[in-house]
Design a protein around this motif. Structure first.
Motif, mmCIF file in Angstrom:
data_model
loop_
_atom_site.group_PDB
_atom_site.id
_atom_site.type_symbol
_atom_site.label_atom_id
_atom_site.label_comp_id
_atom_site.label_asym_id
_atom_site.label_seq_id
_atom_site.Cartn_x
_atom_site.Cartn_y
_atom_site.Cartn_z
ATOM 1 N N THR A 287 0.824 -1.200 0.000
ATOM 2 C CA THR A 287 0.000 0.000 0.000
ATOM 3 C C THR A 287 0.863 1.257 0.000
ATOM 4 O O THR A 287 0.626 2.202 -0.765
ATOM 5 C CB THR A 287 -0.938 0.013 1.217
ATOM 6 O OG1 THR A 287 -1.812 -1.118 1.155
ATOM 7 C CG2 THR A 287 -1.778 1.279 1.252
ATOM 8 N N ILE A 288 1.904 1.281 0.832
ATOM 9 C CA ILE A 288 2.798 2.435 0.899
ATOM 10 C C ILE A 288 3.588 2.569 -0.405
ATOM 11 O O ILE A 288 3.734 3.672 -0.964
ATOM 12 C CB ILE A 288 3.755 2.314 2.098
ATOM 13 C CG1 ILE A 288 2.970 2.308 3.415
ATOM 14 C CG2 ILE A 288 4.767 3.456 2.094
ATOM 15 C CD1 ILE A 288 2.121 3.538 3.632
ATOM 16 N N ALA A 289 4.103 1.450 -0.911
ATOM 17 C CA ALA A 289 4.849 1.484 -2.176
ATOM 18 C C ALA A 289 3.959 1.953 -3.323
ATOM 19 O O ALA A 289 4.405 2.693 -4.209
ATOM 20 C CB ALA A 289 5.430 0.107 -2.476
ATOM 21 N N ASN A 290 2.686 1.535 -3.306
ATOM 22 C CA ASN A 290 1.762 1.950 -4.358
ATOM 23 C C ASN A 290 1.471 3.443 -4.302
ATOM 24 O O ASN A 290 1.268 4.084 -5.337
ATOM 25 C CB ASN A 290 0.448 1.166 -4.257
ATOM 26 C CG ASN A 290 0.559 -0.229 -4.830
ATOM 27 O OD1 ASN A 290 1.510 -0.538 -5.548
ATOM 28 N ND2 ASN A 290 -0.386 -1.084 -4.511
ATOM 29 N N CYS A 291 1.443 4.004 -3.094
ATOM 30 C CA CYS A 291 1.247 5.449 -2.978
ATOM 31 C C CYS A 291 2.396 6.190 -3.661
ATOM 32 O O CYS A 291 2.178 7.177 -4.376
ATOM 33 C CB CYS A 291 1.148 5.854 -1.502
ATOM 34 S SG CYS A 291 -0.394 5.373 -0.703
ATOM 35 N N ALA A 292 3.622 5.715 -3.443
ATOM 36 C CA ALA A 292 4.779 6.315 -4.127
ATOM 37 C C ALA A 292 4.700 6.066 -5.631
ATOM 38 O O ALA A 292 5.010 6.955 -6.439
ATOM 39 C CB ALA A 292 6.074 5.746 -3.561
ATOM 40 N N PHE A 293 4.258 4.880 -6.013
ATOM 41 C CA PHE A 293 4.199 4.514 -7.428
ATOM 42 C C PHE A 293 3.144 5.319 -8.180
ATOM 43 O O PHE A 293 3.285 5.573 -9.375
ATOM 44 C CB PHE A 293 3.907 3.021 -7.559
ATOM 45 C CG PHE A 293 3.855 2.538 -8.986
ATOM 46 C CD1 PHE A 293 4.995 2.540 -9.772
ATOM 47 C CD2 PHE A 293 2.677 2.084 -9.534
ATOM 48 C CE1 PHE A 293 4.955 2.099 -11.083
ATOM 49 C CE2 PHE A 293 2.618 1.635 -10.846
ATOM 50 C CZ PHE A 293 3.772 1.647 -11.617
ATOM 51 N N MET A 294 2.090 5.732 -7.489
ATOM 52 C CA MET A 294 1.062 6.513 -8.160
ATOM 53 C C MET A 294 1.630 7.836 -8.676
ATOM 54 O O MET A 294 1.209 8.343 -9.719
ATOM 55 C CB MET A 294 -0.113 6.773 -7.219
ATOM 56 C CG MET A 294 -0.976 5.552 -6.934
ATOM 57 S SD MET A 294 -1.672 4.797 -8.428
ATOM 58 C CE MET A 294 -0.672 3.308 -8.547
ATOM 59 N N ILE A 295 2.569 8.408 -7.953
ATOM 60 C CA ILE A 295 3.215 9.630 -8.435
ATOM 61 C C ILE A 295 4.070 9.310 -9.654
ATOM 62 O O ILE A 295 4.115 10.064 -10.632
ATOM 63 C CB ILE A 295 4.043 10.282 -7.314
ATOM 64 C CG1 ILE A 295 3.094 10.758 -6.211
ATOM 65 C CG2 ILE A 295 4.885 11.439 -7.851
ATOM 66 C CD1 ILE A 295 3.763 11.424 -5.041
ATOM 67 N N VAL A 296 4.749 8.170 -9.618
ATOM 68 C CA VAL A 296 5.522 7.718 -10.776
ATOM 69 C C VAL A 296 4.596 7.521 -11.971
ATOM 70 O O VAL A 296 4.900 7.948 -13.097
ATOM 71 C CB VAL A 296 6.258 6.403 -10.443
ATOM 72 C CG1 VAL A 296 6.933 5.830 -11.686
ATOM 73 C CG2 VAL A 296 7.287 6.632 -9.349
#
Length: 458
Positions: A287-296
């Motif tokens: 979930t945390i990694a996906n939050c960062a990935f959404m910006i990517v």
């Protein structure tokens, strides 16, 4: 030599498109984030509710992301037509996209519902599957509404309007949090529904999103004009075929990439007595990694828009500058994300659960998630460039090699054969994402050379 002044205007243009998409993409993942956070707090020391949401969401996500991938094929096509001023053809694509994506959403609903019995054969604890299925069903019913929303969203991205999707997504997600508060905890005189309540809240919020999008199109004259051009004679298998040819490779690439993450999540359930804690910890880290990935992903989406407009105008110099600027932005962001993951790895899991073992494992997973951040950013922007120049066929075989032939086998080898446990599964991501990044950059260099030669011949 790098000079900030050289790329300053490119950064502004890319960020002007990307920042609204950031909030939109974060909104998509924050729906899952809100479900996880509120269900995790509802469960307290009991990891079962969080594990149920994790497993149900993972099974749903793999076909959800593939369906969205098909819709993403509309953006570069509309972007090229927009640069050429062809509103008539753009209207035809929108009309056929609404029909095609809506029908696809209905078909995916039926298919996802049909595979429910298979969920008991994925090696998960039976009590986790039992608890996950009611939540999963709620998500499945949301698919037609998701696809209708994406038909309008991708069209707007193609014409360079990313602000509307941001506003709609924020409204829908605020509604989702409110629905969760009511249904999960049993407010306003309703019974406590736990994980099922989270799924119901997500379903209702996803119904709201396309309704708002349609309302916006009818309210604004420049977009209502596209709708007024709709006619029965404009339905065309040729248009649907073009959307499919552009969207299917993107969908397959996203399916293969997401299946590596989903497959890793499923393998978390193979750790015997520690399965429930491993599943919960993985969901927190993911979930945390996906939050960062959404910006990517947002930077990648902005890259597709900029590159498609330059491609439509056949301005290769501007296109190259825009692409390089996106690489700079994504590398800066992912370096920051890696530092946050490492420095706050013991703090972040405590926001989700009070279970000490889940917190311990999640902190390890966040440390390993930091390792693949830079590769993840590079490969995503590279995909955005390839979409923009409509060179999408190659991304599927690259994804097959990177994620199925490297990522998953390496993760299994280190996690199980070498006995490193849940953290070992995350090492596979570093191998897979790094391979994808290198192969896609090589393809982009080849494609740009080909475009330059074609321009010189003219």
């Amino acid at each position: 030599m790098y000079r900030f002044s050289t790329y300053k205007e490119q950064y502004k243009q890319n960020l002007r498109l990307a920042l609204p998409v950031v909030l939109t993409q974060l909104g998509q993942i924050l729906t899952q984030f809100a479900d996880n956070l509120m269900v995790g707090q509802y469960g307290g020391d009991d990891p079962l509710p969080l594990a149920a949401v994790s497993f149900g969401g993972a099974v749903f996500f793999i076909l959800f992301i593939a369906s969205i991938g098909i819709a993403l094929g509309m953006t570069p096509l509309i972007g090229e037509l927009y640069a050429q001023g062809n509103r008539e053809r753009s209207s035809h694509l929108l009309q056929n996209g609404i029909l095609f994506y809506g029908a696809l959403g209905i078909a995916m609903t039926a298919f996802q519902y049909a595979i429910i019995p298979l969920m008991y054969h994925l090696g998960q604890p039976v009590e986790v599957v039992d608890a996950a299925i009611p939540y999963y069903k709620m998500l499945v019913w949301s698919m037609p509404f998701v696809m209708l929303f994406f038909a309008f969203k991708q069209f707007l991205e193609g014409v360079g309007n990313t602000k509307v999707e941001m506003v709609v997504t924020i409204i829908a997600n605020l509604a989702n949090v409110g629905f969760n508060w009511v249904f999960i905890y049993g407010r306003c005189g309703l019974p406590e529904m736990g994980a099922v309540g989270a799924g119901l809240g997500t379903l209702l919020s996803r119904i709201i999103a396309p309704v708002l999008m349609i309302g916006y199109f009818y309210a604004r004259r420049e977009y209502r004009d596209y709708l007024e051009r709709f006619a029965l004679r404009n339905y065309s298998w040729r248009e649907v075929g073009q959307l499919t040819r552009m969207g299917l490779p993107i969908a397959l690439q996203m399916f293969l990439e997401s299946s590596a993450f989903v497959g890793t999540g499923i393998m978390m359930g193979w750790f015997g007595d520690g399965a429930k804690t491993a599943i919960g910890a993985n969901q927190i880290a993911t979930t945390i990694a996906n939050c960062a990935f959404m910006i990517v992903m947002s930077i990648g989406a902005a890259t597709t828009i900029r590159v498609s407009h330059c491609y439509g105008a056949r301005n290769l110099g501007e296109m190259t500058m825009a692409a390089k600027a996106s690489y700079h932005l994504v590398l800066a962001w992912n370096a920051f994300a890696a530092v946050v993951f490492l420095s706050l790895r013991h703090v972040i899991p405590t926001l989700f659960t009070s279970n000490a073992e889940v917190i311990r494992i999640a902190s390890q997973l966040l440390a390993f998630a930091a390792l693949y951040q830079l590769s993840d950013g590079i490969q995503n922007v590279s995909v955005g460039i390839l979409r923009g120049i409509q060179d999408v066929r190659i991304i599927m075989p690259i994804a097959l090699i990177s994620y199925w032939l490297l990522n998953l086998p390496v993760g299994y080898l280190v996690g199980f054969t070498l006995g490193m446990g849940p953290a070992g599964l995350y090492i596979g991501f570093t191998f897979g994402l790094s391979t994808a990044a290198v192969l896609m950059i090589l393809r982009i260099r080849r494609s740009i050379r080909r475009l330059r030669l074609a321009a010189q011949e003219k």
